[in-house]
Write an enzyme that holds these catalytic residues in place. Sequence first.
Site, PDB file in Angstrom:
ATOM      1  N   ASP A 152      17.877 -19.361 -27.564  1.00 19.08           N
ATOM      2  CA  ASP A 152      18.065 -17.969 -27.975  1.00 19.08           C
ATOM      3  C   ASP A 152      19.282 -17.381 -27.244  1.00 19.08           C
ATOM      4  O   ASP A 152      19.257 -17.274 -26.013  1.00 19.08           O
ATOM      5  CB  ASP A 152      16.788 -17.203 -27.604  1.00 19.08           C
ATOM      6  CG  ASP A 152      16.803 -15.815 -28.168  1.00 19.08           C
ATOM      7  OD1 ASP A 152      17.872 -15.365 -28.609  1.00 19.08           O
ATOM      8  OD2 ASP A 152      15.735 -15.185 -28.169  1.00 19.08           O
ATOM      9  N   ARG A 184      20.178 -16.284 -34.425  1.00 17.51           N
ATOM     10  CA  ARG A 184      20.231 -17.691 -34.820  1.00 17.51           C
ATOM     11  C   ARG A 184      20.066 -17.922 -36.321  1.00 17.51           C
ATOM     12  O   ARG A 184      20.885 -18.632 -36.936  1.00 17.51           O
ATOM     13  CB  ARG A 184      19.149 -18.494 -34.059  1.00 17.51           C
ATOM     14  CG  ARG A 184      19.413 -18.593 -32.579  1.00 17.51           C
ATOM     15  CD  ARG A 184      18.205 -19.057 -31.819  1.00 17.51           C
ATOM     16  NE  ARG A 184      17.139 -18.049 -31.835  1.00 17.51           N
ATOM     17  CZ  ARG A 184      15.937 -18.206 -31.317  1.00 17.51           C
ATOM     18  NH1 ARG A 184      15.628 -19.360 -30.735  1.00 17.51           N
ATOM     19  NH2 ARG A 184      15.045 -17.243 -31.353  1.00 17.51           N
ATOM     20  N   CYS A 241      14.006 -17.466 -37.227  1.00 19.31           N
ATOM     21  CA  CYS A 241      14.031 -17.341 -35.758  1.00 19.31           C
ATOM     22  C   CYS A 241      13.140 -16.159 -35.384  1.00 19.31           C
ATOM     23  O   CYS A 241      12.317 -15.720 -36.197  1.00 19.31           O
ATOM     24  CB  CYS A 241      15.456 -17.203 -35.225  1.00 19.31           C
ATOM     25  SG  CYS A 241      16.329 -15.719 -35.773  1.00 19.31           S
TER      26      CYS A 241
HETATM   27  P1  4NP Z   1      17.098 -14.324 -32.684  1.00 17.15           P
HETATM   28  O1  4NP Z   1      17.401 -13.615 -31.265  1.00 17.15           O
HETATM   29  O2  4NP Z   1      15.640 -14.685 -32.681  1.00 17.15           O
HETATM   30  O3  4NP Z   1      17.984 -15.546 -32.639  1.00 17.15           O
HETATM   31  O4  4NP Z   1      17.474 -13.329 -33.744  1.00 17.15           O
HETATM   32  C1  4NP Z   1      16.675 -12.538 -30.763  1.00 17.15           C
HETATM   33  C2  4NP Z   1      16.816 -11.282 -31.312  1.00 17.15           C
HETATM   34  C3  4NP Z   1      16.136 -10.205 -30.771  1.00 17.15           C
HETATM   35  C4  4NP Z   1      15.286 -10.404 -29.700  1.00 17.15           C
HETATM   36  C5  4NP Z   1      15.126 -11.667 -29.147  1.00 17.15           C
HETATM   37  C6  4NP Z   1      15.819 -12.725 -29.695  1.00 17.15           C
HETATM   38  N1  4NP Z   1      14.602  -9.296 -29.132  1.00 17.15           N
HETATM   39  O5  4NP Z   1      13.872  -9.480 -28.128  1.00 17.15           O
HETATM   40  O6  4NP Z   1      14.717  -8.171 -29.650  1.00 17.15           O
END
Ligand code: 4NP
Length: 157
Positions: A119, A13, A7
Amino acid sequence: MKILMVCLGNICRSPLAEGIMKTKLSGEFFVDSAGTISMHEGEHPDKRAVKTASHHGIDISKQQSRPITNSDFENFDLIYCMDRKVYQDVMSKAPYEQKQKISLFLEANGSNSDTEVPDPYWGDMKDFEHVFQLLDNRCNTIAQQLMTEFSAIKNSK
Ligand code: 4NP
C-alpha cells in the site's frame, strides 16, 4: 471478458491497475476497479497515483472510487485483489459460487517474491513508482495469458 481490480480505498493501487491493464487488453475486455471500503467513494484517485500514471502516459484522473458491490460478483469474470487482507475481505463477501473468480493479483507470478502489492498511501512518490512497476509487470503476464486464452476460445467456436 470483465476484469475487476480491487484494493482497500480504490484511490491508489486498483485505479493504477485498472489504467495499466486497459492499455494492454483489446476491446473485447472490460476493466474496472473497486475498493473494500467506501471511505473515498466518489473521489478521484490520489494525486500521486495520477501523477505516476501520467508520467507513464496513462490518464487515470477521471476514475472515481467506489466500493465493491454484490452485483460485481455476478458481473465480473475475474476479480484480482491487491493484498491478502483485501483478498480475505472480498472472499468473505462473495457468494460461494463466485469465489473461484477471486485471486491475489501477484499470486503465481513466476517468482518467490512478494504476493502483495504494498500500500503506497502512507509512502512517497518512490513507493508509487515501485507499485506502478509491480502492476505493470504482472499486467503484462496476465494480459498475454488472457488474450491467448480468449483467442483460443474464439477459434474453437
Ligand atoms: P489503496 O490505498 O487501497 O491502494 O487505494 C489506500 C487508500 C486509502 C487508505 C488506505 C490505503 N485509507 O486509509 O484511507
